[in-house]
Design a protein around this motif. Structure first.
Motif, mmCIF file in Angstrom:
data_model
loop_
_atom_site.group_PDB
_atom_site.id
_atom_site.type_symbol
_atom_site.label_atom_id
_atom_site.label_comp_id
_atom_site.label_asym_id
_atom_site.label_seq_id
_atom_site.Cartn_x
_atom_site.Cartn_y
_atom_site.Cartn_z
ATOM 1 N N PRO A 313 2.353 -0.442 -2.149
ATOM 2 C CA PRO A 313 2.220 -1.780 -1.240
ATOM 3 C C PRO A 313 2.386 -1.552 0.227
ATOM 4 C CG PRO A 313 3.650 -2.166 -2.995
ATOM 5 C CD PRO A 313 3.636 -0.543 -3.032
ATOM 6 N N ARG A 314 1.504 -2.216 0.844
ATOM 7 C CA ARG A 314 1.450 -2.125 2.384
ATOM 8 C C ARG A 314 1.038 -0.763 2.729
ATOM 9 N NH1 ARG A 314 5.409 -6.847 4.902
ATOM 10 N NH2 ARG A 314 5.211 -8.189 2.792
ATOM 11 N N TRP A 316 -2.401 0.010 2.445
ATOM 12 C CA TRP A 316 -3.749 -0.168 2.636
ATOM 13 C C TRP A 316 -4.558 0.720 1.700
ATOM 14 C CZ3 TRP A 316 -6.712 -2.647 7.222
ATOM 15 C CH2 TRP A 316 -5.648 -3.486 7.926
ATOM 16 N N SER A 318 -4.034 0.155 -1.767
ATOM 17 C CA SER A 318 -3.771 -0.986 -3.088
ATOM 18 C C SER A 318 -2.714 -0.480 -3.859
ATOM 19 C CB SER A 318 -5.100 -0.983 -3.851
ATOM 20 O OG SER A 318 -5.224 0.305 -4.447
ATOM 21 N N GLU A 329 -5.604 -4.866 0.751
ATOM 22 C CA GLU A 329 -4.478 -4.613 -0.316
ATOM 23 C C GLU A 329 -4.639 -4.898 -1.557
ATOM 24 O OE1 GLU A 329 -1.911 -3.042 0.331
ATOM 25 O OE2 GLU A 329 -1.139 -2.753 2.193
ATOM 26 N N ASP A 385 -1.777 -10.662 1.362
ATOM 27 C CA ASP A 385 -1.255 -9.440 1.055
ATOM 28 C C ASP A 385 -0.378 -9.530 -0.144
ATOM 29 O OD1 ASP A 385 0.429 -7.233 0.614
ATOM 30 O OD2 ASP A 385 1.002 -6.921 2.920
ATOM 31 N N ASP A 387 1.932 -8.241 -1.554
ATOM 32 C CA ASP A 387 3.237 -7.891 -1.422
ATOM 33 C C ASP A 387 4.023 -8.781 -0.943
ATOM 34 O OD1 ASP A 387 4.956 -5.329 -2.333
ATOM 35 O OD2 ASP A 387 5.423 -5.507 -0.116
#
Length: 452
Positions: A313-314, A316, A318, A329, A385, A387
């Motif tokens: 996560p976070r 970029w 995936s 994401e 996003d 997440d």
């Protein structure tokens, strides 16, 4: 009855072969590499001399079957039918002949692994992609694809306290910063010229987020050519660096604390000159197939222990098995077309250059086609996003072992791979997961930096 003695068979020379022989003579090519990608994702091969090239184009070069049971640490695994007894032939595809501008006097061709009688071999990765393309064709479709690779450019240096070699980045410039263009300019221009001399059309280039990180993309092509192009790309990126006294790594994470290197896979599906991804239903079903098989696909598109340092996560890169329009994401991004007449394509983000591109792209074809056949619903597109909404969306596998477990449980992809190929791939990859689990991070980073 026909008189056999009166029958004369005249062997007609292949014009493509003649062109290769003439070009090798004119360009002073002395060694021609027959290249293939193994189950560890490593590009390997053997070279034929120019004096024997005409013969070797027909017969190939003998090669032990055991090499398809070799992992990326050069540890041979015990796989039935892939031991010390048995031989296949490295048979080159004349259509892939390219001179190697970074290696004067050398050229290369992509090779199929064939049995001694010339028939396809069940463990040949390039044949797997060919078969997937043929299966797609029988359903009335063709696939156009392009890998979008990133790599880290720098110098290979000994570890400060006796640790394995490490990659010291060329610079510490900022993402997309103009100074990054200047720092890597000589290398980049040499790389561009080398790629174009091999028939690869460069589309875009920029300095990326991490220190020494570069991104240079090439034009899309039909599926088999796209995978061949990625092999040529990988070899050229590294070959140019070595000739210039540097080192380039396409490993997913050659530097533990820096941005990872992806090779996002761009895809479009066609029939009779029409891009079918303009059709919401067809595009959705294809995405539905990718998402349904994504846990298993990840074992093939992100095929190394090191891959899972990049996925999360976070980052970029995936971390979630979702899709969304221009959502970087999401595992599957529906890309906005360029201009009013631009074509729609999909971007599969969990993909990197430690994967065997033939197995990776072939598996993607089978997953997408399964989605179309079963009209699989991809679910609602995610426009945030993922997440930011913990627990709502399915996560990608968190390790190579978890991805391999998913692959082994995926009936569609296991059937597509076939018994020998699937068994060998799982054995090789599980051995890598076990080997790296017993070592520290420096060992893992070094061996991935060295191999990819």
């Amino acid at each position: 009855m026909e008189d056999r003695q009166s029958v004369t068979r005249v062997h007609q020379p292949d014009p493509a072969v003649n062109r290769i022989l003439e070009r090798a003579e004119i360009d002073g090519i002395e060694l021609i590499r027959f290249l293939y990608a193994d189950h560890g994702g490593v590009i390997r091969g053997k070279a034929a001399s120019r004096s024997l090239l005409a013969e070797r184009l027909e017969t190939g070069i003998g090669h032990t079957v055991a090499m398809m049971a070799m992992n990326m640490l050069d540890q041979l695994q015990e796989v039935e039918q892939l031991g010390p007894v048995g031989e296949v032939r490295l048979v080159p595809d004349p259509a892939t002949f390219v001179p190697l501008p970074y290696a004067p006097g050398a050229a290369a061709m992509m090779a199929d692994l064939r049995q001694s009688d010339g028939s396809p071999w069940d463990a040949c990765p390039r044949t797997f992609l060919k078969d997937a393309v043929a299966t797609l064709g029988r359903a009335g479709y063709t696939l156009v694809a392009a890998f979008e690779p990133e790599f880290t450019l720098g110098h290979r240096r000994p570890g400060p306290s006796g640790e394995p070699d490490r990659l010291v980045p060329l610079d510490d410039t900022l993402c997309y910063a103009a100074t990054g263009f200047d720092t890597a300019h000589d290398y980049t221009m040499t790389l561009v010229h080398a790629l174009e001399k091999q028939g690869l059309q460069v589309e875009h280039y920029h300095p990326e987020l991490g220190p020494g990180q570069q991104e240079l993309s090439i034009r899309h092509a039909p599926a088999l050519r796209a995978a061949d192009n990625h092999v040529i790309y990988r070899e050229t990126v590294r070959g140019v660096a070595v000739r210039m006294g540097m080192w380039a790594s396409l490993a997913p994470k050659p530097l533990a604390e820096q941005a990872g290197n992806g090779a996002h896979l761009h895809l479009s599906l066609w029939r009779e000159g029409r891009n079918l991804f303009a059709d919401d239903d067809v595009r959705g079903w294809f995405v539905g197939g990718l998402l349904a098989h994504l846990p298993a696909l990840t074992a093939l598109t992100c095929g190394s222990v090191n891959s899972f340092r990049r996925l999360g996560p976070r980052m970029w890169s995936s971390g979630y098995a979702v899709h969304g329009p221009d959502n970087r994401e999401a595992a599957v991004r529906v890309c906005s077309p360029l201009g009013s007449g631009g074509e729609i394509n999909l971007e599969l983000k969990p993909s990197d250059s430690s994967a065997n591109p033939y197995l990776s792209l072939g598996a993607v074809i089978h997953a997408g086609l399964d989605g179309i056949r079963r009209e699989l619903d991809p679910g609602e597109p995610v426009t945030v996003d993922p997440d930011t909404e913990p627990g709502r969306y399915p996560r990608l596998p968190a390790s190579l072992t978890e991805a391999l477990d998913a692959l082994e449980a995926d009936e569609v992809l296991m059937a597509a791979l076939g018994e020998l190929r699937a068994r060998a791939y799982l054995a090789v990859k599980r051995s890598e997961a076990a080997a790296f689990s017993e070592q520290d991070a420096a060992f893992e980073l070094y061996n991935h930096m060295r191999a990819f």
